[in-house]
Write an enzyme that holds these catalytic residues in place. Structure first.
Site, short mmCIF file in Angstrom:
data_model
loop_
_atom_site.label_atom_id
_atom_site.label_comp_id
_atom_site.label_asym_id
_atom_site.label_seq_id
_atom_site.Cartn_x
_atom_site.Cartn_y
_atom_site.Cartn_z
CD GLU A 9 54.29 71.70 39.90
OE1 GLU A 9 53.46 70.98 40.47
OE2 GLU A 9 55.51 71.63 40.12
CG HIS A 11 54.39 69.54 43.28
ND1 HIS A 11 54.22 68.93 42.06
CD2 HIS A 11 54.19 68.58 44.21
CE1 HIS A 11 53.91 67.65 42.24
NE2 HIS A 11 53.89 67.42 43.54
CB CYS A 26 56.65 64.79 42.89
SG CYS A 26 55.60 64.26 44.25
#
Length: 375
Positions: free
Chosen positions: A346, A344, A258
């Site tokens: 995660e 993202h 990001c």
């Protein structure tokens, strides 16, 4: 718990447009920030605590918020990071057995102003047509002229450095000290689930404040480096950009997510720009240009890197592309052990299509480690 007599509230946009609603829990107050929206059907607690949302007024497009309560383990940082919450229906009651309490209790604990009973469909449509802009939410519905004057003083997100507001003040460790790998993570707004994913792959992570010089990161003798997500405009982060340049020059494995992705681009001379509307949700389609496979991804960013400059850069390759607007979603350096993504991997809750990127990072570490790391 029901609130029969809710206080009137409003959303005032920078262009003068007003939407009305009611305050959640009869709270009173005013909050300023850039208004944005998230299309996720779940994961509101993770959204509210994500440091990348620091200083933003969050519009949730899902019609019901709060229906599964809150759980203290489901946070991405220690406090709520959004400036305020805007929703359609706020659920004071919740039904999930493992919730620690209601979302209202969670928001009150974090002193967050929230307003409900808003026509969020109309508000989101307006933002999509007119672009991201500053706004104010308030229960001071009879002080519109005063609110307009106060809103004009709020700085634009473009050019705004916010990493210093959310970064750790002192270095700290995460994971097991006897883990196989050591990762130096530069915290410009890091999410806890990123640390969980790194530690789950047998890594011991030292998290450094955003303004830590490269010499201090290097002194820990890590096997790899990581630059985190975070809020605000990447361009003012001159020190972080310089640190990224020095990491790249050492040719140690480097992974960015990001805002970290944007920092790596800037370190290579590729410019960034503020998007008309950012990408925020858990259903964004991305194609991996190396494998040809599609990925459903979680995204949260209002800035992007320049595609034309990336395509013409001799040392960069675009690895991932957003299928909705063809913005750059991932890059790698052809001559260095460096890669990054604009989304993202995660994410939780959310799609897990991209968790392989963490494995890719550790494969790179194994292949290029200058210490004894077993394969």
């Amino acid at each position: 718990m029901k609130y029969q007599s809710k206080k009137k509230a409003l959303i005032l946009l920078a262009d003068g447009t007003i939407f009305y609603g009611k305050s959640v829990g009869n709270a009173e107050g005013t909050a300023f920030g850039e208004v944005c929206f998230n299309t996720g059907m779940t994961g509101y607690q993770e959204i509210f605590t994500d440091p990348s949302y620091f200083g933003q007024l969050m519009v949730m497009t899902n019609a019901h918020i709060g229906n599964y309560g809150a759980n203290e383990d489901e946070v991405e940082s220690d406090t709520v990071k959004i400036a305020g919450l805007i929703c359609k229906n706020f659920s004071y009651d919740y039904s999930r057995p493992d919730a620690d309490g209601s979302l209202l209790d969670f928001l009150n604990k974090n002193n967050l102003l929230a307003i409900s009973d808003v026509d969020t469909r109309a508000l989101v449509s307006y933002i999509r047509d007119h672009g991201a802009m500053n706004a104010v939410i308030s229960t001071r519905v009879d002080e519109i002229d005063t609110l307009k004057a106060e809103l004009k003083k709020v700085p634009s997100m473009e050019g705004l450095e916010l990493a210093s507001k959310v970064s750790a003040k002192e270095p700290y460790y995460y994971g097991q000290e006897n883990a196989t790998f050591r990762i130096a993570a530069l915290d410009i707004g890091i999410k806890k689930n990123i640390l969980r994913n790194l530690a789950a792959r047998d890594a011991y992570i030292k998290v450094f404040p955003y303004d830590t010089p490269f010499s201090e990161l290097e002194a820990w003798n890590p096997h790899g480096y990581f630059i985190s997500n975070g809020p605000g405009d990447p361009e003012p982060l001159k020190g972080v950009i310089e640190t990224a340049r020095q990491i790249i020059a050492q040719d140690k494995p480097l992974f960015g997510i990001c805002l970290g992705h944007q920092i790596i681009a800037l370190a290579n001379g590729v410019s960034t720009y503020k998007m008309f509307n950012g990408h925020r949700g858990i259903n964004h389609p991305v194609i991996n240009l190396k494998t040809g496979k599609g990925e459903i991804t979680s995204q949260n960013h209002g800035f992007a890197i320049n595609r034309e400059e990336t395509e013409s850069h001799p040392d960069l390759e675009i690895t991932h592309m957003h299928l909705n607007d063809h913005t750059v979603a991932g890059i790698r350096m052809k001559n260095k052990n460096v890669f990054s993504v604009q989304y993202h991997p995660e994410a939780s809750p959310g799609p897990h299509d991209a968790t392989y990127l963490f494995d890719q990072f550790f494969e790179m570490i194994r292949a290029h480690a200058d210490v004894n790391v077993s394969v």
